[in-house]
Design an enzyme around this catalytic site. Structure first.
Site, short mmCIF file in Angstrom:
data_model
loop_
_atom_site.label_atom_id
_atom_site.label_comp_id
_atom_site.label_asym_id
_atom_site.label_seq_id
_atom_site.Cartn_x
_atom_site.Cartn_y
_atom_site.Cartn_z
N LYS A 84 -8.91 1.40 2.05
CA LYS A 84 -7.95 0.78 1.14
C LYS A 84 -8.52 -0.56 0.66
O LYS A 84 -9.20 -1.27 1.41
CB LYS A 84 -6.62 0.58 1.87
CG LYS A 84 -5.46 0.13 1.02
CD LYS A 84 -4.19 0.08 1.86
CE LYS A 84 -2.99 -0.43 1.09
NZ LYS A 84 -1.77 -0.47 1.95
N SER A 165 2.21 1.69 -0.25
CA SER A 165 1.07 1.02 -0.87
C SER A 165 -0.26 1.70 -0.61
O SER A 165 -1.22 1.49 -1.33
CB SER A 165 1.01 -0.44 -0.42
OG SER A 165 0.74 -0.56 0.95
N SER A 189 3.97 2.36 4.64
CA SER A 189 2.90 2.48 3.65
C SER A 189 1.74 3.38 4.05
O SER A 189 0.85 3.63 3.26
CB SER A 189 2.36 1.09 3.29
OG SER A 189 3.31 0.40 2.51
#
Length: 490
Positions: A84, A165, A189
């Site tokens: 990420k 996210s 998330s």
């Protein structure tokens, strides 16, 4: 040499890749090249990959040479993993949390988890798109959008929810654009996107995996964790990430309970002795199709021998999200992160970030920045913050997850993959695992008059550092249910 590697790699798990490399049927370089080809071919539809590692092929080549000359480092040697975009990597990729303000920000050193992966022999394949600032920027910004990367789309259908996210991390793994990925979670998330993309997500107990070198939201709740296509792959990845880190004091609590290998807990027989609670409060909002998926999961677990305790009470009335605590932690943590960035980066504080966005509003503020502004304006003192934080955690301990598990002698709770049930775990920093459980009509009619079916997962919740037990249960359910089906991208 494997014929038709581009077909073979679809749904290939880490163990299969490792075996193929050990026997010389494939190299890490070939795996990396094949994933990069898939990214080039399919990611324009998904927008999950923010940046490809320009050094990935050379890194894989070096690891292939090392395997020949010195042997394998272990389960992740040569395996291409995505990270990420809020995880620092000291290489030729940026770390930006999806923000154009950090579009040229190169980290001075690897995050703890990035360093652990490299040490294990993994190839960092690239960075995944995400909700900008981990969805702590604007109350109107959709999940999966960032000013730097644009909107992430669900590979099962462009009109489907991507959730949370770590949406790019989940979408990329679902679409077979990498072997697995690392996401981060504050509240839902990792497990939320995993649920919506028919993949497995493990949100570890806060403190099991270091947050050092990760752009923060909440010191109380943040944690990185693995996203993979199988429970086994997620367990392999989790074991590579754990360890005590002097730069993250939360990890001190894991010193005597963390494992460096979670694969021994892949035990399908455990399900026969498992006691799993069903907190019906968190099922009330489900439509008929998603409720049917949950009922089918309950039936599967029962058929495998689990004892299901229905209508477990988890007190929720005083467990609402505490904005004061989170905004305070966000401001403090982000200021600390931004302050140490290179002088060439245009922002070094939350205040400067807000000003930068305002000065570049056309590109940066498609959905505004009211959450950033609210965090900057927080008037909470350190003393008041500590008082609120203490109160913030006490009631759930007395009446929440621990209370429910102890009262009915439970190993875990079974939750739907789209609800506030994850927030009670987030508040305490407790672990969650999401596993594919079926597909439900999304309710949106496309141009042909058909409604789209999208993935839906179940989430297993437990007490602090109960990852071994949750992995056993999740693995037993996965092996019995087998709901993972790859998306059709052609």
């Amino acid at each position: 040499m494997i014929n038709h590697l581009k077909d073979w790699i679809i749904e290939a798990d880490i163990e299969r890749m490792q075996a193929a490399m050990e026997t010389g049927l494939v190299t890490s370089e070939e795996l990396v090249r094949t994933y990069l080809e898939r990214i080039n071919q399919y990611d324009s539809k998904i927008n999950a990959i923010l940046e490809k590692n320009p050094d990935a092929i050379q890194i894989a080549r070096d690891l292939d040479k090392e395997r020949k000359e010195e042997g394998s480092r272990g389960k992740l040697h040569g395996i291409p993993i995505l990270l990420k975009d809020n995880i620092d990597t000291k290489d030729n990729m940026m770390t930006s949390a999806g923000s154009i303000a950090l579009a040229e920000s190169y980290a001075a050193k690897d995050a703890f988890v990035a360093a652990k992966l490299r040490s294990a022999g993994a190839v960092v394949l690239g960075k995944t798109n995400m909700s900008e600032w981990s969805n702590f920027m604007s109350s109107s910004m959709p999940a999966g959008y960032s000013s730097r990367g644009g909107q992430v789309f669900n590979p099962y259908g462009a009109n489907l929810f991507v959730s949370g996210s770590s949406s790019g991390s989940a979408a990329a793994v679902a679409a077979n654009l990498g072997a697995a990925s690392i996401g981060t979670e504050t509240a839902g998330s990792i497990v939320g996107p995993a649920s919506q993309h028919a993949v497995v997500g493990i949100k570890p107990t806060v403190g099991l995996v270091s947050r050092a070198g990760i752009i923060p939201i909440s010191s109380s709740q943040d944690t990185p964790g693995p996203i993979a296509r199988t429970v086994k792959d997620a367990a392999i990845l989790l074991g590579a990430l754990t360890g005590v880190d002097s730069e993250d004091s939360a990890t001190f609590a894991s010193e005597h309970v963390f494992h460096q290998d979670y694969t021994p807990f892949l035990d399908v027989s455990f399900i026969r002795q498992a006691r799993i609670g069903i907190p019906r409060h968190y099922y009330q909002h489900l439509d008929s199709e998603r409720l049917a998926i949950m009922e089918a999961a309950i039936t599967t677990l029962k058929n495998e021998g689990a004892t299901m305790i229905d209508s477990v009470i988890v007190h929720v009335e005083q467990q609402s999200w505490n904005n004061d605590v989170i905004t305070y932690e966000f401001k403090k943590g982000l200021n600390a992160y931004l302050s140490q960035l290179a002088e060439s980066v245009p922002v070094h504080s939350l205040e400067e970030l807000i000003a930068y966005n305002q000065n570049h509003a056309e590109a940066a503020l498609k959905y505004g920045q009211d959450t950033l502004v609210r965090s900057q304006e927080t008037s909470l003192t350190e003393e008041t913050y500590l008082q609120k934080k203490q109160a913030y955690g006490e009631l759930p301990l007395q009446k929440g997850i621990d209370y429910a598990l102890n009262k009915d002698h439970l190993d875990a709770l079974l939750l739907p993959g789209d609800v506030d049930g994850m927030y009670i775990a987030a508040r305490l920093g407790y672990p969650l695992i999401s596993v594919p459980a079926g597909y439900a009509v999304h309710g949106v009619i496309d141009a042909d008059g058909d409604s789209t079916k999208g993935p839906f997962g179940v989430v297993f919740s437990g007490r602090a550092f109960s990852e071994p037990t949750l992995i056993k249960i999740a693995y037993g359910f996965e092996q019995a249910a087998q709901h993972r089906v790859p998306p059709q991208l052609d």
